[in-house]
Write a protein that holds these residues in place. Structure first.
Motif, PDB file in Angstrom:
ATOM      1  N   SER A 157      52.706  49.094  25.325  1.00  0.00           N
ATOM      2  CA  SER A 157      52.602  47.729  25.833  1.00  0.00           C
ATOM      3  C   SER A 157      51.162  47.400  26.230  1.00  0.00           C
ATOM      4  N   TYR A 158      50.542  46.565  25.447  1.00  0.00           N
ATOM      5  CA  TYR A 158      49.159  46.155  25.693  1.00  0.00           C
ATOM      6  C   TYR A 158      49.014  45.528  27.082  1.00  0.00           C
ATOM      7  N   GLY A 159      49.924  44.617  27.422  1.00  0.00           N
ATOM      8  CA  GLY A 159      49.845  43.914  28.703  1.00  0.00           C
ATOM      9  C   GLY A 159      49.919  44.843  29.901  1.00  0.00           C
ATOM     10  N   LEU A 160      50.770  45.850  29.828  1.00  0.00           N
ATOM     11  CA  LEU A 160      50.905  46.785  30.942  1.00  0.00           C
ATOM     12  C   LEU A 160      49.633  47.596  31.151  1.00  0.00           C
ATOM     13  N   TYR A 161      49.074  48.122  30.064  1.00  0.00           N
ATOM     14  CA  TYR A 161      47.817  48.877  30.187  1.00  0.00           C
ATOM     15  C   TYR A 161      46.694  47.982  30.690  1.00  0.00           C
ATOM     16  N   ASN A 162      46.613  46.790  30.129  1.00  0.00           N
ATOM     17  CA  ASN A 162      45.545  45.865  30.504  1.00  0.00           C
ATOM     18  C   ASN A 162      45.626  45.487  31.981  1.00  0.00           C
ATOM     19  N   ASN A 163      46.792  45.102  32.418  1.00  0.00           N
ATOM     20  CA  ASN A 163      46.954  44.667  33.808  1.00  0.00           C
ATOM     21  C   ASN A 163      46.804  45.819  34.789  1.00  0.00           C
ATOM     22  N   ARG A 164      47.271  46.994  34.393  1.00  0.00           N
ATOM     23  CA  ARG A 164      47.106  48.147  35.268  1.00  0.00           C
ATOM     24  C   ARG A 164      45.624  48.520  35.366  1.00  0.00           C
ATOM     25  N   ALA A 165      44.905  48.425  34.258  1.00  0.00           N
ATOM     26  CA  ALA A 165      43.463  48.695  34.275  1.00  0.00           C
ATOM     27  C   ALA A 165      42.759  47.734  35.228  1.00  0.00           C
ATOM     28  N   LEU A 166      43.154  46.460  35.220  1.00  0.00           N
ATOM     29  CA  LEU A 166      42.554  45.490  36.139  1.00  0.00           C
ATOM     30  C   LEU A 166      42.826  45.856  37.593  1.00  0.00           C
ATOM     31  N   ALA A 167      44.048  46.269  37.875  1.00  0.00           N
ATOM     32  CA  ALA A 167      44.396  46.666  39.249  1.00  0.00           C
ATOM     33  C   ALA A 167      43.607  47.902  39.668  1.00  0.00           C
ATOM     34  N   TYR A 168      43.510  48.879  38.774  1.00  0.00           N
ATOM     35  CA  TYR A 168      42.720  50.073  39.083  1.00  0.00           C
ATOM     36  C   TYR A 168      41.266  49.699  39.374  1.00  0.00           C
ATOM     37  N   LYS A 169      40.728  48.801  38.572  1.00  0.00           N
ATOM     38  CA  LYS A 169      39.328  48.406  38.759  1.00  0.00           C
ATOM     39  C   LYS A 169      39.136  47.742  40.122  1.00  0.00           C
ATOM     40  N   LYS A 170      40.067  46.886  40.498  1.00  0.00           N
ATOM     41  CA  LYS A 170      39.977  46.218  41.803  1.00  0.00           C
ATOM     42  C   LYS A 170      40.013  47.229  42.948  1.00  0.00           C
ATOM     43  N   LEU A 171      40.674  48.355  42.730  1.00  0.00           N
ATOM     44  CA  LEU A 171      40.753  49.411  43.748  1.00  0.00           C
ATOM     45  C   LEU A 171      39.625  50.434  43.600  1.00  0.00           C
ATOM     46  N   ASN A 172      38.680  50.152  42.693  1.00  0.00           N
ATOM     47  CA  ASN A 172      37.562  51.064  42.413  1.00  0.00           C
ATOM     48  C   ASN A 172      38.043  52.435  41.939  1.00  0.00           C
ATOM     49  N   MET A 173      39.150  52.450  41.259  1.00  0.00           N
ATOM     50  CA  MET A 173      39.688  53.678  40.670  1.00  0.00           C
ATOM     51  C   MET A 173      39.255  53.707  39.197  1.00  0.00           C
ATOM     52  N   TYR A 174      37.973  53.997  39.010  1.00  0.00           N
ATOM     53  CA  TYR A 174      37.362  53.836  37.693  1.00  0.00           C
ATOM     54  C   TYR A 174      37.891  54.805  36.642  1.00  0.00           C
ATOM     55  N   SER A 175      38.147  56.048  37.007  1.00  0.00           N
ATOM     56  CA  SER A 175      38.614  56.985  35.976  1.00  0.00           C
ATOM     57  C   SER A 175      39.976  56.553  35.432  1.00  0.00           C
ATOM     58  N   GLU A 176      40.851  56.060  36.305  1.00  0.00           N
ATOM     59  CA  GLU A 176      42.156  55.567  35.865  1.00  0.00           C
ATOM     60  C   GLU A 176      41.999  54.304  35.017  1.00  0.00           C
ATOM     61  N   CYS A 177      41.087  53.432  35.438  1.00  0.00           N
ATOM     62  CA  CYS A 177      40.820  52.210  34.676  1.00  0.00           C
ATOM     63  C   CYS A 177      40.317  52.551  33.278  1.00  0.00           C
TER      64      CYS A 177
END
Length: 141
Positions: free
Chosen positions: A88-108
Motif C-alpha cells: 500500500s503506497y498510501g500507508l508507507y507514504n503517510n507513515r513516513a510523514l509521521a516518522y519524519k514529524k517525530l524526527n525518526m529518520y531511519s524509520e522514515c
C-alpha cells in the motif's frame, strides 16, 4: 453533500458488509476533508469493526489520528494496515510523514525506500528520499 448521500446509501445496504465498509470509509474521508475529525474517526471505527482487514480503513484512521496530532497512534494504524497489505503506497507514504514529524529518520528512510521499490520510476519520490537522507545525516552531526 452529494458524496455523503451516496456513501449513506452504501452504508445502509444491510447484508452487504463490503458496501457498508466502503460507505463508512467514504463518509470518513468526506468528514476528514471538511475538518470534522470526530465524525471521521467514529465512521472509520465502525468500518474497522465491520472489517478488521480493511487496509483503507486503517489508512483513513491513521490520517485522522495524524490530523489530530497523535503521530504515534497514526503510525500504529498505518503499521496495522501494512500487516494486512504490504504494497500500500498510501500507508508507507503517510507513515513516513509521521516518522519524519517525530524526527525518526531511519524509520522514515526505510518507508521511503519501500516506496521506491513500489514505484522505482518516480523521480519526485527519489528526490524526497535523498532529501530525507540528507536531513538525517545533518541531524546526527
Amino acid at each position: 453533500d452529494q458524496a455523503l448521500l451516496t456513501y449513506d446509501k452504501l452504508t445502509n445496504l444491510k447484508g452487504d458488509k463490503r458496501a457498508q465498509v466502503v460507505g463508512l470509509n467514504g463518509k470518513a474521508l468526506v468528514h476528514l476533508s471538511l475538518d470534522h475529525p470526530d465524525l471521521a474517526q467514529r465512521q472509520v471505527k465502525e468500518a474497522i469493526a465491520l472489517d478488521p482487514f480493511s487496509v483503507k480503513a486503517r489508512e483513513i484512521m491513521g490520517n485522522v489520528l495524524q490530523k489530530r496530532g497523535d503521530l504515534r497512534g497514526a503510525i500504529d494504524s498505518y503499521t496495522g494496515g501494512l500487516r494486512i497489505g504490504r504494497s500500500s503506497y498510501g500507508l508507507y507514504n503517510n507513515r513516513a510523514l509521521a516518522y519524519k514529524k517525530l524526527n525518526m529518520y531511519s524509520e522514515c528512510v526505510a518507508d521511503l525506500e519501500a516506496l521506491t521499490r513500489l514505484k522505482p520510476q518516480d523521480k519526485v519520490l527519489a528526490e524526497r528520499l535523498a532529501k530525507v537522507k540528507a536531513e538525517s545525516k545533518a541531524q546526527t552531526k
